[in-house]
Design a protein around this motif. Sequence first.
Motif, PDB file in Angstrom:
ATOM      1  N   ALA A   7     -11.550  38.918  53.533  1.00  0.00           N
ATOM      2  CA  ALA A   7     -10.305  39.187  52.811  1.00  0.00           C
ATOM      3  C   ALA A   7      -9.980  37.981  51.948  1.00  0.00           C
ATOM      4  N   ALA A   8      -9.245  38.217  50.900  1.00  0.00           N
ATOM      5  CA  ALA A   8      -8.709  37.123  50.101  1.00  0.00           C
ATOM      6  C   ALA A   8      -7.358  36.753  50.699  1.00  0.00           C
ATOM      7  N   ILE A   9      -7.149  35.469  50.916  1.00  0.00           N
ATOM      8  CA  ILE A   9      -5.855  35.000  51.424  1.00  0.00           C
ATOM      9  C   ILE A   9      -5.285  34.041  50.386  1.00  0.00           C
ATOM     10  N   ILE A  10      -4.145  34.410  49.846  1.00  0.00           N
ATOM     11  CA  ILE A  10      -3.495  33.617  48.808  1.00  0.00           C
ATOM     12  C   ILE A  10      -2.394  32.782  49.448  1.00  0.00           C
ATOM     13  N   LEU A  11      -2.470  31.478  49.273  1.00  0.00           N
ATOM     14  CA  LEU A  11      -1.427  30.582  49.764  1.00  0.00           C
ATOM     15  C   LEU A  11      -0.331  30.572  48.708  1.00  0.00           C
ATOM     16  N   THR A  12       0.880  30.910  49.109  1.00  0.00           N
ATOM     17  CA  THR A  12       1.940  31.054  48.117  1.00  0.00           C
ATOM     18  C   THR A  12       3.267  30.561  48.675  1.00  0.00           C
ATOM     19  N   TYR A  13       4.132  30.138  47.773  1.00  0.00           N
ATOM     20  CA  TYR A  13       5.449  29.625  48.172  1.00  0.00           C
ATOM     21  C   TYR A  13       6.394  29.750  46.980  1.00  0.00           C
ATOM     22  N   TRP A  23      -2.533  39.814  41.268  1.00  0.00           N
ATOM     23  CA  TRP A  23      -2.726  40.797  40.202  1.00  0.00           C
ATOM     24  C   TRP A  23      -4.008  40.541  39.432  1.00  0.00           C
ATOM     25  N   THR A  24      -4.434  39.311  39.323  1.00  0.00           N
ATOM     26  CA  THR A  24      -5.709  39.007  38.668  1.00  0.00           C
ATOM     27  C   THR A  24      -6.866  39.603  39.457  1.00  0.00           C
ATOM     28  N   LEU A  25      -6.836  39.446  40.768  1.00  0.00           N
ATOM     29  CA  LEU A  25      -7.876  40.050  41.606  1.00  0.00           C
ATOM     30  C   LEU A  25      -7.915  41.568  41.430  1.00  0.00           C
ATOM     31  N   ARG A  26      -6.770  42.207  41.498  1.00  0.00           N
ATOM     32  CA  ARG A  26      -6.712  43.667  41.359  1.00  0.00           C
ATOM     33  C   ARG A  26      -7.148  44.111  39.956  1.00  0.00           C
ATOM     34  N   ASP A  27      -6.672  43.397  38.937  1.00  0.00           N
ATOM     35  CA  ASP A  27      -7.011  43.763  37.558  1.00  0.00           C
ATOM     36  C   ASP A  27      -8.502  43.630  37.261  1.00  0.00           C
ATOM     37  N   HIS A  28      -9.183  42.779  38.018  1.00  0.00           N
ATOM     38  CA  HIS A  28     -10.618  42.577  37.790  1.00  0.00           C
ATOM     39  C   HIS A  28     -11.485  43.350  38.786  1.00  0.00           C
ATOM     40  N   GLY A  29     -10.883  44.348  39.436  1.00  0.00           N
ATOM     41  CA  GLY A  29     -11.653  45.279  40.239  1.00  0.00           C
ATOM     42  C   GLY A  29     -11.802  44.967  41.708  1.00  0.00           C
ATOM     43  N   TYR A  30     -11.192  43.891  42.189  1.00  0.00           N
ATOM     44  CA  TYR A  30     -11.280  43.606  43.616  1.00  0.00           C
ATOM     45  C   TYR A  30     -10.453  44.639  44.361  1.00  0.00           C
ATOM     46  N   GLY A  32     -10.646  44.938  47.875  1.00  0.00           N
ATOM     47  CA  GLY A  32     -10.616  44.560  49.283  1.00  0.00           C
ATOM     48  C   GLY A  32      -9.235  44.148  49.751  1.00  0.00           C
ATOM     49  N   LYS A  33      -9.212  43.680  50.984  1.00  0.00           N
ATOM     50  CA  LYS A  33      -7.946  43.238  51.577  1.00  0.00           C
ATOM     51  C   LYS A  33      -7.481  41.939  50.921  1.00  0.00           C
ATOM     52  N   ILE A  34      -6.197  41.876  50.687  1.00  0.00           N
ATOM     53  CA  ILE A  34      -5.564  40.657  50.184  1.00  0.00           C
ATOM     54  C   ILE A  34      -4.362  40.388  51.067  1.00  0.00           C
ATOM     55  N   TYR A  35      -4.254  39.150  51.505  1.00  0.00           N
ATOM     56  CA  TYR A  35      -3.093  38.709  52.269  1.00  0.00           C
ATOM     57  C   TYR A  35      -2.410  37.577  51.515  1.00  0.00           C
ATOM     58  N   LEU A  36      -1.115  37.475  51.704  1.00  0.00           N
ATOM     59  CA  LEU A  36      -0.354  36.371  51.147  1.00  0.00           C
ATOM     60  C   LEU A  36       0.159  35.541  52.306  1.00  0.00           C
ATOM     61  N   LEU A  37      -0.170  34.264  52.323  1.00  0.00           N
ATOM     62  CA  LEU A  37       0.234  33.379  53.403  1.00  0.00           C
ATOM     63  C   LEU A  37       1.482  32.619  52.992  1.00  0.00           C
ATOM     64  N   CYS A  38       2.565  32.838  53.729  1.00  0.00           N
ATOM     65  CA  CYS A  38       3.862  32.233  53.441  1.00  0.00           C
ATOM     66  C   CYS A  38       4.355  31.460  54.661  1.00  0.00           C
ATOM     67  N   SER A  39       5.117  30.426  54.416  1.00  0.00           N
ATOM     68  CA  SER A  39       5.711  29.686  55.532  1.00  0.00           C
ATOM     69  C   SER A  39       7.120  30.216  55.810  1.00  0.00           C
ATOM     70  N   ILE A  40       7.558  30.020  57.040  1.00  0.00           N
ATOM     71  CA  ILE A  40       8.850  30.572  57.436  1.00  0.00           C
ATOM     72  C   ILE A  40      10.019  29.934  56.698  1.00  0.00           C
ATOM     73  N   ASP A  41       9.811  28.779  56.078  1.00  0.00           N
ATOM     74  CA  ASP A  41      10.905  28.115  55.365  1.00  0.00           C
ATOM     75  C   ASP A  41      11.018  28.542  53.902  1.00  0.00           C
ATOM     76  N   ASP A  42      10.198  29.477  53.465  1.00  0.00           N
ATOM     77  CA  ASP A  42      10.257  29.949  52.081  1.00  0.00           C
ATOM     78  C   ASP A  42      11.495  30.828  51.911  1.00  0.00           C
TER      79      ASP A  42
END
Length: 96
Positions: A7-13, A23-30, A32-42
């Motif tokens: 899976a692709a895991i995107i670190l984001t805040y 959206w770049t991954l999706r627009d280029h045909g990916y 598969g699974k994509i997760y967004l990793l966020c911290s509880i303080d966001d």
Amino acid sequence: MKNKDFAAIILTYGRAENVLTYWTLRDHGYDGKIYLLCSIDDEQLEKYKDNYGEQVLVFDKNDYKSVDTADNLENMKAVVYARNAVWDIAKKLGLK
């Protein structure tokens, strides 16, 4: 996507409305699974959940306080926490 252990895991805040990598991954045909990793303080955590639902993974920076951030600030504003948490989270999800 045929690989169930990948899976692709995107670190984001703080950018719930502007996760360009997703959206770049999706627009280029990916497809598969994509997760967004966020911290509880966001402050935008709930907005991430509204926008991406079960794709949002959450971790607590305090669980990774033993990481040397190479500064003397106490504000925990460093991506190093997420970079270390992603390995534990991927393992829990069965990802390689």
